[in-house]
Design an enzyme around this catalytic site. Sequence first.
Site, short mmCIF file in Angstrom:
data_model
loop_
_atom_site.label_atom_id
_atom_site.label_comp_id
_atom_site.label_asym_id
_atom_site.label_seq_id
_atom_site.Cartn_x
_atom_site.Cartn_y
_atom_site.Cartn_z
N TYR A 125 101.08 53.29 26.45
CA TYR A 125 102.29 53.96 25.54
C TYR A 125 102.70 52.91 24.46
O TYR A 125 103.27 53.43 23.52
CB TYR A 125 103.44 53.91 26.64
CG TYR A 125 103.99 55.05 27.50
CD1 TYR A 125 102.86 55.80 27.77
CD2 TYR A 125 105.15 55.00 28.21
CE1 TYR A 125 103.04 56.94 28.68
CE2 TYR A 125 105.11 56.20 29.15
CZ TYR A 125 104.12 56.97 29.33
OH TYR A 125 104.32 57.99 30.28
N GLY A 126 102.11 51.72 24.48
CA GLY A 126 102.77 50.61 23.73
C GLY A 126 102.07 50.74 22.25
O GLY A 126 102.71 50.00 21.59
N ASP B 158 106.16 54.40 35.01
CA ASP B 158 105.69 53.44 34.08
C ASP B 158 104.55 54.13 33.28
O ASP B 158 103.95 55.10 33.88
CB ASP B 158 105.02 52.29 34.69
CG ASP B 158 104.47 50.93 33.80
OD1 ASP B 158 105.29 51.05 32.41
OD2 ASP B 158 103.57 50.78 34.03
N HIS C 37 103.38 45.09 32.86
CA HIS C 37 102.21 44.84 33.32
C HIS C 37 101.98 43.24 33.21
O HIS C 37 101.20 42.82 34.02
CB HIS C 37 101.14 45.39 32.13
CG HIS C 37 100.95 46.99 32.50
ND1 HIS C 37 101.66 47.83 32.04
CD2 HIS C 37 99.91 47.58 32.93
CE1 HIS C 37 101.28 49.09 32.54
NE2 HIS C 37 100.05 49.06 32.89
N CYS D 127 106.85 43.23 29.08
CA CYS D 127 106.26 44.41 29.32
C CYS D 127 105.86 44.44 30.86
O CYS D 127 105.60 43.16 31.49
CB CYS D 127 104.80 44.26 28.65
SG CYS D 127 103.49 45.57 29.36
N CYS E 217 109.32 50.37 32.66
CA CYS E 217 108.57 50.06 31.41
C CYS E 217 109.44 49.82 30.38
O CYS E 217 110.40 50.50 29.90
CB CYS E 217 107.73 51.54 31.22
SG CYS E 217 106.54 51.43 29.75
N ASN E 218 109.07 48.63 29.62
CA ASN E 218 110.20 48.17 28.43
C ASN E 218 109.91 48.94 27.46
O ASN E 218 110.97 49.56 26.75
CB ASN E 218 109.56 47.05 28.20
CG ASN E 218 109.73 45.75 29.02
OD1 ASN E 218 110.86 45.23 29.00
ND2 ASN E 218 109.08 45.50 30.17
N THR E 219 108.61 49.56 27.07
CA THR E 219 108.43 50.46 26.12
C THR E 219 109.06 51.91 26.34
O THR E 219 109.53 52.37 25.06
CB THR E 219 107.06 50.77 25.96
OG1 THR E 219 106.15 49.61 26.03
CG2 THR E 219 106.54 51.44 24.55
N1 DGL Z 1 104.16 48.64 31.02
C1 DGL Z 1 104.82 48.79 29.81
C2 DGL Z 1 105.84 48.10 29.30
O1 DGL Z 1 106.50 47.49 30.13
C3 DGL Z 1 103.68 49.04 28.62
C4 DGL Z 1 102.35 49.08 28.70
C5 DGL Z 1 101.91 50.53 27.80
O2 DGL Z 1 101.51 49.85 26.61
O3 DGL Z 1 101.56 51.51 28.06
O4 DGL Z 1 106.30 48.04 28.14
#
Ligand code: DGL
Length: 260
Positions: free
Chosen positions: A45-46, A13, A189, A187, A76-78
């Site tokens: 990452y977002g 992630d 998090h 997300c 991680c969805n992103t």
């Molecule tokens: N945990 C990440 C997700 O599921 C994103 C967090 C980020 O912005 O890095 O999208």
Amino acid sequence: MNQASHSPVGFFDSGMGGISVLREAVRQLPHENFIYFGDSYNAPYGIKSHEEVLQLSKKATSLLLRQGAKAIVIACNTATGAAANTLRRIYPQLPIIGIEPAVKPAVLRHPGGRIVVMATPRALQEEKLLRLLAQFDDKAEVFRLPCGGLMEFVERGELDGNRLNRYLHQRFDPLFDRPVDAVVLGCTHYPFLKKAIAKVAGPQAEIIDGNAGTVRELKRRLQCENLLSDSDQPGQVIFQNSSPDPAYIARSEMLFHLPE
Ligand code: DGL
């Protein structure tokens, strides 16, 4: 015994959010070994470009494969939106499990309802998610809520308090001319902020994450490929982080052991 069965499952992630998926994985697959790589040094990452997230995801995957990972969970969805298809093309034999916002279960449970999908700005622009949302356009009122800056609360270990409440009110209040039926945590998090989100979204709103479904898919894939651990001992979990600050590993352990 299948040699690979004791190899670890690799998780990655942008930071510590994927630990919410890992916790579910350890519940469903207690005999597996896991390596969790949090890329906190490069987080978030977002708010990065598609290409940047793709490159970071390739790096994280090869780091885990060098350590013998038998499967990869993109927790991680992103990163799933930006990299899952490419990674599957690069490693066609490798089980690669991604995560996407649980929009379908939310719409099935609340047909015609008002549903908020919280996710990072990057994830909400990815083709993959736009296609998913388009499928449910006429079945519910779905609102996209970009939450840049929210994952940082989890990275800091700030899971409640005034600053978080203010952030959530700023995002949610404009949507609250009528009550919301469900909030999809798009997300990894955000499940760590579930209590704070529930308070702001109101008692009628069901808070939904996709973690259990992702782990069921991991289990199914390991079964299909004959890669499930045959050990009767509890598996090991190893945390790694790209940040040189050791506090990230300590915070990862804290989040992993956080009471429900
Ligand atoms: N945990 C990440 C997700 O599921 C994103 C967090 C980020 O912005 O890095 O999208």
